[in-house]
Design a protein around this motif. Structure first.
Motif, mmCIF file in Angstrom:
data_model
loop_
_atom_site.group_PDB
_atom_site.id
_atom_site.type_symbol
_atom_site.label_atom_id
_atom_site.label_comp_id
_atom_site.label_asym_id
_atom_site.label_seq_id
_atom_site.Cartn_x
_atom_site.Cartn_y
_atom_site.Cartn_z
ATOM 1 N N PHE A 39 38.181 44.614 46.719
ATOM 2 C CA PHE A 39 39.551 44.932 47.698
ATOM 3 C C PHE A 39 40.346 46.230 47.282
ATOM 4 O O PHE A 39 40.073 47.324 48.214
ATOM 5 N N GLY A 40 39.862 46.317 46.139
ATOM 6 C CA GLY A 40 40.081 47.832 45.492
ATOM 7 C C GLY A 40 38.807 48.365 45.999
ATOM 8 O O GLY A 40 39.609 49.544 46.767
ATOM 9 N N ILE A 41 37.812 48.310 45.904
ATOM 10 C CA ILE A 41 37.194 48.751 46.558
ATOM 11 C C ILE A 41 37.337 49.153 47.742
ATOM 12 O O ILE A 41 36.223 50.856 48.472
ATOM 13 N N ILE A 42 37.525 48.499 48.797
ATOM 14 C CA ILE A 42 37.530 48.842 50.005
ATOM 15 C C ILE A 42 38.583 49.500 50.419
ATOM 16 O O ILE A 42 39.088 50.891 50.964
ATOM 17 N N ILE A 43 39.976 49.591 49.264
ATOM 18 C CA ILE A 43 40.853 50.658 50.207
ATOM 19 C C ILE A 43 40.333 52.248 49.218
ATOM 20 O O ILE A 43 41.016 53.106 49.866
ATOM 21 N N LEU A 44 39.185 51.718 47.975
ATOM 22 C CA LEU A 44 38.990 53.458 47.639
ATOM 23 C C LEU A 44 38.254 54.027 49.191
ATOM 24 O O LEU A 44 38.132 54.855 49.523
ATOM 25 N N PHE A 45 37.171 53.378 49.762
ATOM 26 C CA PHE A 45 36.067 53.068 50.669
ATOM 27 C C PHE A 45 37.486 54.235 52.022
ATOM 28 O O PHE A 45 36.563 55.195 52.367
ATOM 29 N N ALA A 46 38.670 53.002 52.390
ATOM 30 C CA ALA A 46 39.583 53.360 53.232
ATOM 31 C C ALA A 46 39.955 54.625 52.948
ATOM 32 O O ALA A 46 40.478 55.681 53.968
ATOM 33 N N MET A 47 39.664 55.575 52.012
ATOM 34 C CA MET A 47 40.565 56.643 51.156
ATOM 35 C C MET A 47 39.727 57.855 52.415
ATOM 36 O O MET A 47 40.599 58.747 53.449
ATOM 37 N N LEU B 207 43.635 51.717 41.251
ATOM 38 C CA LEU B 207 44.908 50.301 39.568
ATOM 39 C C LEU B 207 44.158 48.992 40.545
ATOM 40 O O LEU B 207 43.997 48.427 39.327
ATOM 41 N N LEU B 208 43.603 48.791 41.134
ATOM 42 C CA LEU B 208 43.713 47.318 41.805
ATOM 43 C C LEU B 208 41.753 46.702 41.244
ATOM 44 O O LEU B 208 41.946 45.830 40.822
ATOM 45 N N ILE B 209 41.028 47.823 41.181
ATOM 46 C CA ILE B 209 39.536 48.228 40.579
ATOM 47 C C ILE B 209 40.386 47.982 38.696
ATOM 48 O O ILE B 209 39.234 47.131 38.553
ATOM 49 N N SER B 210 40.371 48.580 38.566
ATOM 50 C CA SER B 210 40.943 48.152 36.856
ATOM 51 C C SER B 210 41.423 46.917 36.726
ATOM 52 O O SER B 210 40.790 45.970 36.228
ATOM 53 N N ILE B 211 42.642 46.408 37.388
ATOM 54 C CA ILE B 211 43.229 45.400 37.114
ATOM 55 C C ILE B 211 42.001 44.387 37.714
ATOM 56 O O ILE B 211 41.584 42.832 37.080
ATOM 57 N N GLY B 212 41.435 44.319 38.692
ATOM 58 C CA GLY B 212 40.228 43.580 38.630
ATOM 59 C C GLY B 212 39.112 43.521 37.546
ATOM 60 O O GLY B 212 38.734 42.513 37.206
ATOM 61 N N GLY B 213 38.707 44.791 37.072
ATOM 62 C CA GLY B 213 37.991 44.300 36.258
ATOM 63 C C GLY B 213 38.327 44.562 34.785
ATOM 64 O O GLY B 213 37.525 43.121 34.282
ATOM 65 N N GLY B 214 39.368 44.649 34.803
ATOM 66 C CA GLY B 214 39.768 44.126 33.509
ATOM 67 C C GLY B 214 40.094 42.287 33.019
ATOM 68 O O GLY B 214 40.078 41.114 32.569
ATOM 69 N N MET B 215 40.079 42.157 34.490
ATOM 70 C CA MET B 215 40.121 40.490 35.183
ATOM 71 C C MET B 215 38.719 39.772 34.909
ATOM 72 O O MET B 215 38.734 38.144 34.270
#
Length: 81
Positions: free
Chosen positions: A26-34, A52-60
């Motif tokens: 989802f974070g990648i999609i938002i980054l692409f939507a930029m 932020l979403l990429i870092s949270i998801g990657g950490g999880m």
């Protein structure tokens, strides 16, 4: 650690892994939507939210896989004894 507790922790780690992958994608999609935004503020908002979403998801994902590996090694060592 008994079998029920082991299975519960393993299941929790698998769920966190799946949730982390979802948040990461989802974070990648938002980054692409930029790309499709017009103003600088929109660019920065999407970039911040995406990173932020990429870092949270990657950490999880990282934490869940580390936990799953540790649990599987622990179970393997207990079975050898």
């Amino acid at each position: 650690m008994d079998e029920t507790e082991f299975n519960g922790r393993l299941k929790e780690a698998q769920i966190n892994n799946a949730l982390g992958v979802f948040i990461l994608v989802f974070g990648i999609i938002i980054l692409f939507a930029m790309i499709y935004t017009e103003t600088f503020v929109e660019h920065m908002t999407d970039m911040t939210a995406g990173l932020l979403l990429i870092s949270i998801g990657g950490g999880m994902v990282w934490k869940a896989r580390k936990t799953m590996k540790k649990l599987r090694e622990k179970k393997k060592n207990n079975m050898e004894i």
